[in-house]
Design an enzyme around this catalytic site. Structure first.
Site, PDB file in Angstrom:
ATOM      1  N   ALA A  88       0.858  -1.188   0.000  1.00 45.46           N
ATOM      2  CA  ALA A  88       0.000   0.000   0.000  1.00 45.46           C
ATOM      3  C   ALA A  88       0.890   1.232   0.000  1.00 45.46           C
ATOM      4  O   ALA A  88       2.038   1.181   0.452  1.00 45.46           O
ATOM      5  CB  ALA A  88      -0.887  -0.018   1.239  1.00 45.46           C
TER       6      ALA A  88
ATOM      7  N   GLY B 167       0.786  -5.201   0.898  1.00 46.37           N
ATOM      8  CA  GLY B 167      -0.440  -5.332   0.119  1.00 46.37           C
ATOM      9  C   GLY B 167      -0.194  -5.966  -1.246  1.00 46.37           C
ATOM     10  O   GLY B 167      -1.090  -6.593  -1.817  1.00 46.37           O
TER      11      GLY B 167
ATOM     12  N   GLU C 182      -0.303  -9.516  -0.691  1.00 47.62           N
ATOM     13  CA  GLU C 182      -1.683  -9.868  -0.327  1.00 47.62           C
ATOM     14  C   GLU C 182      -2.609  -9.924  -1.549  1.00 47.62           C
ATOM     15  O   GLU C 182      -3.440 -10.826  -1.642  1.00 47.62           O
ATOM     16  CB  GLU C 182      -2.208  -8.873   0.720  1.00 47.62           C
ATOM     17  CG  GLU C 182      -1.496  -9.038   2.063  1.00 47.62           C
ATOM     18  CD  GLU C 182      -1.801  -7.923   3.052  1.00 47.62           C
ATOM     19  OE1 GLU C 182      -1.648  -6.737   2.696  1.00 47.62           O
ATOM     20  OE2 GLU C 182      -2.204  -8.235   4.185  1.00 47.62           O
TER      21      GLU C 182
ATOM     22  N   GLU D 298       5.433  -5.069   6.897  1.00 51.47           N
ATOM     23  CA  GLU D 298       4.727  -3.992   7.600  1.00 51.47           C
ATOM     24  C   GLU D 298       5.276  -3.756   9.004  1.00 51.47           C
ATOM     25  O   GLU D 298       5.282  -2.637   9.513  1.00 51.47           O
ATOM     26  CB  GLU D 298       3.219  -4.293   7.690  1.00 51.47           C
ATOM     27  CG  GLU D 298       2.467  -4.237   6.370  1.00 51.47           C
ATOM     28  CD  GLU D 298       2.447  -5.546   5.601  1.00 51.47           C
ATOM     29  OE1 GLU D 298       3.305  -6.419   5.860  1.00 51.47           O
ATOM     30  OE2 GLU D 298       1.573  -5.697   4.724  1.00 51.47           O
TER      31      GLU D 298
HETATM   32  N1  DAK Z   1       4.537   3.373  -0.731  1.00 55.80           N
HETATM   33  C1  DAK Z   1       4.880   4.554  -1.280  1.00 55.80           C
HETATM   34  N2  DAK Z   1       6.013   4.740  -2.000  1.00 55.80           N
HETATM   35  C2  DAK Z   1       6.816   3.678  -2.179  1.00 55.80           C
HETATM   36  C3  DAK Z   1       6.521   2.412  -1.634  1.00 55.80           C
HETATM   37  C4  DAK Z   1       5.312   2.267  -0.879  1.00 55.80           C
HETATM   38  N3  DAK Z   1       4.911   1.114  -0.377  1.00 55.80           N
HETATM   39  N4  DAK Z   1       7.529   1.584  -1.969  1.00 55.80           N
HETATM   40  C5  DAK Z   1       8.412   2.289  -2.702  1.00 55.80           C
HETATM   41  N5  DAK Z   1       7.984   3.563  -2.830  1.00 55.80           N
HETATM   42  C6  DAK Z   1       8.632   4.662  -3.536  1.00 55.80           C
HETATM   43  C7  DAK Z   1       9.849   5.169  -2.772  1.00 55.80           C
HETATM   44  O1  DAK Z   1       9.463   6.076  -1.759  1.00 55.80           O
HETATM   45  C8  DAK Z   1      10.645   5.815  -3.869  1.00 55.80           C
HETATM   46  O2  DAK Z   1      10.075   7.062  -4.168  1.00 55.80           O
HETATM   47  P1  DAK Z   1      10.996   8.385  -4.380  1.00 55.80           P
HETATM   48  O3  DAK Z   1      11.805   8.522  -3.144  1.00 55.80           O
HETATM   49  O4  DAK Z   1      11.830   8.056  -5.593  1.00 55.80           O
HETATM   50  O5  DAK Z   1      10.007   9.488  -4.604  1.00 55.80           O
HETATM   51  C9  DAK Z   1      10.386   4.902  -5.067  1.00 55.80           C
HETATM   52  O6  DAK Z   1       9.174   4.200  -4.765  1.00 55.80           O
HETATM   53  C10 DAK Z   1      11.500   3.893  -5.264  1.00 55.80           C
HETATM   54  O7  DAK Z   1      11.667   3.177  -4.048  1.00 55.80           O
HETATM   55  P2  DAK Z   1      13.108   2.935  -3.382  1.00 55.80           P
HETATM   56  O8  DAK Z   1      14.018   4.066  -3.675  1.00 55.80           O
HETATM   57  O9  DAK Z   1      12.876   2.584  -1.966  1.00 55.80           O
HETATM   58  O10 DAK Z   1      13.611   1.664  -4.229  1.00 55.80           O
HETATM   59  P3  DAK Z   1      14.564   0.489  -3.760  1.00 55.80           P
HETATM   60  O11 DAK Z   1      14.852  -0.293  -4.988  1.00 55.80           O
HETATM   61  O12 DAK Z   1      15.746   1.043  -2.980  1.00 55.80           O
HETATM   62  O13 DAK Z   1      13.732  -0.385  -2.729  1.00 55.80           O
HETATM   63  C11 DAK Z   1      11.720  -1.565  -1.952  1.00 55.80           C
HETATM   64  C12 DAK Z   1      12.584  -1.077  -3.169  1.00 55.80           C
HETATM   65  C13 DAK Z   1      10.440  -2.145  -2.534  1.00 55.80           C
HETATM   66  C14 DAK Z   1      12.495  -2.685  -1.232  1.00 55.80           C
HETATM   67  C15 DAK Z   1      11.478  -0.383  -1.003  1.00 55.80           C
HETATM   68  O14 DAK Z   1      10.923   0.702  -1.777  1.00 55.80           O
HETATM   69  C16 DAK Z   1      10.519  -0.712   0.111  1.00 55.80           C
HETATM   70  O15 DAK Z   1      10.906  -1.329   1.101  1.00 55.80           O
HETATM   71  N6  DAK Z   1       9.254  -0.234  -0.011  1.00 55.80           N
HETATM   72  C17 DAK Z   1       8.256  -0.331   1.026  1.00 55.80           C
HETATM   73  C18 DAK Z   1       7.778  -1.763   1.229  1.00 55.80           C
HETATM   74  C19 DAK Z   1       6.737  -1.856   2.330  1.00 55.80           C
HETATM   75  O16 DAK Z   1       6.982  -1.539   3.513  1.00 55.80           O
HETATM   76  N7  DAK Z   1       5.525  -2.285   2.002  1.00 55.80           N
HETATM   77  C20 DAK Z   1       4.432  -2.471   2.933  1.00 55.80           C
HETATM   78  C21 DAK Z   1       3.576  -1.213   2.931  1.00 55.80           C
HETATM   79  S1  DAK Z   1       2.221  -1.316   4.097  1.00 55.80           S
HETATM   80  C22 DAK Z   1      -5.411  -2.726   4.357  1.00 55.80           C
HETATM   81  C23 DAK Z   1      -5.040  -2.896   3.064  1.00 55.80           C
HETATM   82  C24 DAK Z   1      -3.702  -2.925   2.713  1.00 55.80           C
HETATM   83  C25 DAK Z   1      -2.722  -2.756   3.645  1.00 55.80           C
HETATM   84  C26 DAK Z   1      -3.089  -2.604   4.949  1.00 55.80           C
HETATM   85  C27 DAK Z   1      -4.432  -2.567   5.308  1.00 55.80           C
HETATM   86  N8  DAK Z   1      -6.801  -2.728   4.762  1.00 55.80           N
HETATM   87  C28 DAK Z   1      -7.844  -3.157   3.825  1.00 55.80           C
HETATM   88  C29 DAK Z   1      -7.191  -2.433   6.078  1.00 55.80           C
HETATM   89  C30 DAK Z   1      -1.320  -2.781   3.224  1.00 55.80           C
HETATM   90  C31 DAK Z   1      -0.299  -2.232   3.894  1.00 55.80           C
HETATM   91  C32 DAK Z   1       1.050  -2.185   3.278  1.00 55.80           C
HETATM   92  O17 DAK Z   1       1.273  -2.739   2.221  1.00 55.80           O
END
Ligand code: DAK
Length: 256
Positions: A65, A108, A111, A131
């Site tokens: 997400a 997500g 998921e 997360e």
């Molecule tokens: N959200 C927003 N931006 C993101 C992002 C994300 N999840 N993942 C990456 N980006 C953005 C980065 O901020 C960066 O943007 P700029 O700085 O260039 O503006 C760009 O994408 C490139 O990312 P990186 O520079 O970080 O690239 P890397 O190759 O170094 O790393 C990575 C790739 C995928 C390992 C890293 O970006 C990363 O760890 N991303 C976050 C992964 C994460 O934590 N995902 C979980 C998010 S929480 C629900 C429904 C859904 C959910 C919950 C509840 N309900 C129905 C109640 C879901 C929750 C989640 O998914």
């Protein structure tokens, strides 16, 4: 239909929906959710679309997400808006769905891949529920579907450490059906989807519902559901056609 965060195409009764926010690692924002909902709803009521492939780019399926969009969400806003709930359209869709995952499928992203009927992945795929690293937890089925699919030990490992699981471990663990070379992933996913689309739609539907029942019922209930579904197919023209074609040594022509 034109969209900002996805691309779509329909070919040979197969709809391909590609997540496309390259600037944000295909992070699942609300605009993307609305666009996916619109397409899945339209395809699910279109009898000519008999299978769906959900995919991303060759580097990322979806990195979860959109964290930046969630920064300022408050509890009551999320509760009352049923925040992000429309992603469940993928799980609730009645058309068979194949996820074709290359690169990251995190949070997500993992998921929604698990909401599909099954996952094909490329050798570079990385699955995870990271997360916990940002002070939260899965909210779209990660703790539930992952545990059912790969068991408590691995689900706990992924959810509590936030580590990523590569393609081979994902296949060994039962999360993905097949691992493919990156260059063949989408070609193979479409081929698999075309194969599903070529079979009798009622038979596919009941096969699918019966396998899904195994995830949600006791064995006794599941066996009863399967038995009745099997009997009901004796009422289908396509079942007669399939069996006649086998006897006549020819290809069946299903009317769906
Ligand atoms: N959200 C927003 N931006 C993101 C992002 C994300 N999840 N993942 C990456 N980006 C953005 C980065 O901020 C960066 O943007 P700029 O700085 O260039 O503006 C760009 O994408 C490139 O990312 P990186 O520079 O970080 O690239 P890397 O190759 O170094 O790393 C990575 C790739 C995928 C390992 C890293 O970006 C990363 O760890 N991303 C976050 C992964 C994460 O934590 N995902 C979980 C998010 S929480 C629900 C429904 C859904 C959910 C919950 C509840 N309900 C129905 C109640 C879901 C929750 C989640 O998914």
């Amino acid at each position: 239909m034109t969209f900002n965060t996805i691309t779509t195409c329909i070919e040979d009764n197969v709809g391909t929906l590609t997540l496309h926010r390259p600037e944000a690692m295909n992070a699942l924002n609300q605009e993307m959710m609305r666009e996916v909902l619109q397409v899945i709803t339209a395809w699910d009521s279109d009898a000519t679309v008999r299978a769906i492939v959900l995919t991303g780019s060759d580097k990322v399926f979806a990195a979860g997400a959109d964290i930046k969009e969630m920064l300022n969400v408050e509890y009551l806003d999320a509760l009352q808006a049923n925040f992000l709930n429309d992603w469940t359209c993928i799980a609730n869709c009645r058309t068979p769905t194949v996820a074709a995952v290359a690169g990251y499928a995190l949070g997500g992203g993992c998921e929604i891949a698990m909401m599909c009927d099954f996952i094909l992945c490329a050798e570079n795929a990385q699955f995870g529920q990271p997360e916990v690293r940002i002070g939260t937890m899965p909210g779209l089925g990660g703790t539930q579907r992952l545990t059912r699919q790969i068991g408590k030990a691995k689900a706990m490992d992924l959810c509590l450490t936030g580590r990523m699981m590569g393609a081979l471990e994902a296949e060994r663990s039962g999360l993905v059906a097949r691992v493919l070379p990156c260059s063949e992933l989408l070609i193979e996913a479409r081929k698999v989807a075309r194969q599903i689309a070529s079979y009798s739609a009622p038979a596919v539907l009941l096969n699918r519902e019966s396998v899904n029942a195994a995830m949600n019922t006791t064995l006794t209930q599941g066996l009863a559901i399967e038995r009745h579904a099997f009997y009901s197919l004796f009422g289908s023209v396509d079942q007669q056609e399939g069996m006649s074609a086998f006897s006549d040594k020819r290809q069946p022509e299903f009317s769906h």
